[in-house]
Write a protein that holds these residues in place. Structure first.
Motif, mmCIF file in Angstrom:
data_model
loop_
_atom_site.group_PDB
_atom_site.id
_atom_site.type_symbol
_atom_site.label_atom_id
_atom_site.label_comp_id
_atom_site.label_asym_id
_atom_site.label_seq_id
_atom_site.Cartn_x
_atom_site.Cartn_y
_atom_site.Cartn_z
ATOM 1 N N PRO A 162 0.845 -1.197 0.000
ATOM 2 C CA PRO A 162 0.000 0.000 0.000
ATOM 3 C C PRO A 162 0.884 1.252 0.000
ATOM 4 N N SER A 163 0.396 2.298 -0.624
ATOM 5 C CA SER A 163 1.196 3.520 -0.741
ATOM 6 C C SER A 163 1.556 4.107 0.620
ATOM 7 N N GLU A 164 0.676 3.928 1.611
ATOM 8 C CA GLU A 164 0.970 4.469 2.944
ATOM 9 C C GLU A 164 2.233 3.835 3.524
ATOM 10 N N GLU A 165 2.386 2.542 3.300
ATOM 11 C CA GLU A 165 3.556 1.824 3.809
ATOM 12 C C GLU A 165 4.823 2.287 3.088
ATOM 13 N N ILE A 166 4.712 2.510 1.789
ATOM 14 C CA ILE A 166 5.858 2.987 1.004
ATOM 15 C C ILE A 166 6.280 4.374 1.486
ATOM 16 N N VAL A 167 5.300 5.229 1.714
ATOM 17 C CA VAL A 167 5.595 6.592 2.197
ATOM 18 C C VAL A 167 6.293 6.545 3.550
ATOM 19 N N GLU A 168 5.812 5.684 4.439
ATOM 20 C CA GLU A 168 6.445 5.561 5.759
ATOM 21 C C GLU A 168 7.904 5.138 5.630
ATOM 22 N N GLU A 169 8.165 4.179 4.741
ATOM 23 C CA GLU A 169 9.548 3.736 4.563
ATOM 24 C C GLU A 169 10.414 4.855 3.996
ATOM 25 N N ILE A 170 9.877 5.588 3.030
ATOM 26 C CA ILE A 170 10.646 6.683 2.431
ATOM 27 C C ILE A 170 11.000 7.721 3.485
ATOM 28 N N ILE A 171 10.037 8.085 4.308
ATOM 29 C CA ILE A 171 10.299 9.099 5.339
ATOM 30 C C ILE A 171 11.353 8.611 6.321
ATOM 31 N N GLU A 172 11.253 7.362 6.727
ATOM 32 C CA GLU A 172 12.255 6.796 7.644
ATOM 33 C C GLU A 172 13.648 6.823 7.005
ATOM 34 N N ARG A 173 13.719 6.433 5.736
ATOM 35 C CA ARG A 173 15.003 6.417 5.034
ATOM 36 C C ARG A 173 15.539 7.838 4.836
ATOM 37 N N LEU A 174 14.628 8.797 4.626
ATOM 38 C CA LEU A 174 15.053 10.200 4.480
ATOM 39 C C LEU A 174 15.624 10.742 5.786
ATOM 40 N N TRP A 175 15.032 10.346 6.914
ATOM 41 C CA TRP A 175 15.585 10.757 8.206
ATOM 42 C C TRP A 175 16.994 10.205 8.368
ATOM 43 N N ASN A 176 17.188 8.944 8.012
ATOM 44 C CA ASN A 176 18.528 8.343 8.115
ATOM 45 C C ASN A 176 19.513 9.073 7.218
ATOM 46 N N TRP A 177 19.069 9.408 6.008
ATOM 47 C CA TRP A 177 19.930 10.134 5.064
ATOM 48 C C TRP A 177 20.283 11.517 5.618
ATOM 49 N N ALA A 178 19.273 12.220 6.142
ATOM 50 C CA ALA A 178 19.489 13.566 6.679
ATOM 51 C C ALA A 178 20.434 13.530 7.880
ATOM 52 N N ASP A 179 20.266 12.527 8.742
ATOM 53 C CA ASP A 179 21.159 12.401 9.905
ATOM 54 C C ASP A 179 22.599 12.163 9.457
ATOM 55 N N ALA A 180 22.765 11.330 8.428
ATOM 56 C CA ALA A 180 24.108 11.057 7.916
ATOM 57 C C ALA A 180 24.722 12.309 7.303
ATOM 58 N N GLN A 181 23.907 13.083 6.572
ATOM 59 C CA GLN A 181 24.406 14.337 5.981
ATOM 60 C C GLN A 181 24.841 15.306 7.066
ATOM 61 N N HIS A 182 24.048 15.367 8.132
ATOM 62 C CA HIS A 182 24.355 16.267 9.244
ATOM 63 C C HIS A 182 25.656 15.845 9.926
ATOM 64 N N ALA A 183 25.824 14.536 10.108
ATOM 65 C CA ALA A 183 27.029 14.030 10.760
ATOM 66 C C ALA A 183 28.273 14.343 9.935
ATOM 67 N N TRP A 184 28.156 14.189 8.597
ATOM 68 C CA TRP A 184 29.303 14.482 7.727
ATOM 69 C C TRP A 184 29.634 15.967 7.729
ATOM 70 N N ALA A 185 28.605 16.799 7.938
ATOM 71 C CA ALA A 185 28.812 18.251 7.877
ATOM 72 C C ALA A 185 29.420 18.821 9.146
ATOM 73 N N GLU A 186 29.371 18.058 10.238
ATOM 74 C CA GLU A 186 29.922 18.564 11.506
ATOM 75 C C GLU A 186 31.441 18.692 11.405
ATOM 76 N N PRO A 187 31.978 19.805 11.900
ATOM 77 C CA PRO A 187 33.435 19.973 11.837
ATOM 78 C C PRO A 187 34.147 18.950 12.709
ATOM 79 N N GLU A 188 35.277 18.516 12.227
ATOM 80 C CA GLU A 188 36.049 17.531 12.989
ATOM 81 C C GLU A 188 36.662 18.186 14.225
#
Length: 198
Positions: A162-188
């Motif tokens: 169902p499309s609702e399930e697909i949307v939920e997965e996409i949002i979860e995966r987008l959060w993971n992607w955004a968190d990874a982008q944020h982590a890479w952007a943090e200064p060492e």
């Protein structure tokens, strides 16, 4: 993480790519509702700008003209803010479009089997499926495009879900992607100095 008022979103812009019939328009619209973002379907945008349906554009102007329109539209939608973009099946295949889209933000690729694609598109007026053996055409095009679609940011299967399930997965995966982008952007942080070795 993008906060806007009471809305807490992983992203404020995302594009959906993939073969025809994988659910980009339906899932894209529902994803835009879930994230409180605008929804833009590039094929519909082209038909509004040109004043013809996609089959009419192919028949009257040819595929080359349609792809040129597509590239112009990609340039426009990549400059939008707060949007979910549903791309035509061939849009992401073209290198310049791919470069622009991936530079702008995450591209979610939806996948489905050839059988699912055929079942969803057999009653439509798709120019690329005007052939005596559309199933063979679908398999050939999907095989041809797979290596390019693999260059997308996130990959989600839409078969029998169902499309609702697909949307939920996409949002979860987008959060993971955004968190990874944020982590890479943090200064060492500077490494601690071992005074004993000075």
């Amino acid at each position: 993480m993008v906060a806007s008022g009471l809305i807490d979103r992983p992203v404020s812009w995302v594009a959906l790519a993939g073969f025809m019939g994988t659910g980009k328009s339906r899932v894209g619209w529902e994803l835009s509702r879930a994230l409180a973002l605008h929804f833009v379907d590039t094929d519909k945008l082209i038909t509004r700008v040109v004043g013809k349906s996609i089959p009419e554009v192919f028949a009257d102007e040819g595929e080359g003209y349609f792809r040129a329109c597509e590239q112009e539209v990609v340039g426009r939608v990549s400059r939008l803010e707060h949007a979910v973009i549903s791309l035509g099946g061939g849009t992401f295949v073209h290198e310049e479009n791919r470069r622009v889209l991936l530079a702008r933000g995450p591209v979610v690729v939806l996948w489905a089997t050839p059988e699912t694609v055929y079942a969803r598109t057999k009653h439509s007026d798709r120019p690329l499926l005007r052939t005596d053996d559309p199933m063979t055409r679908i398999r050939h095009l999907m095989d041809e495009r797979e290596p390019v679609y693999r260059q997308g940011t996130i990959h989600v299967h839409s078969d029998g879900r169902p499309s609702e399930e697909i949307v939920e997965e996409i949002i979860e995966r987008l959060w993971n992607w955004a968190d990874a982008q944020h982590a890479w952007a943090e200064p060492e942080l500077p490494l601690p100095v071992d005074r004993a070795t000075d």
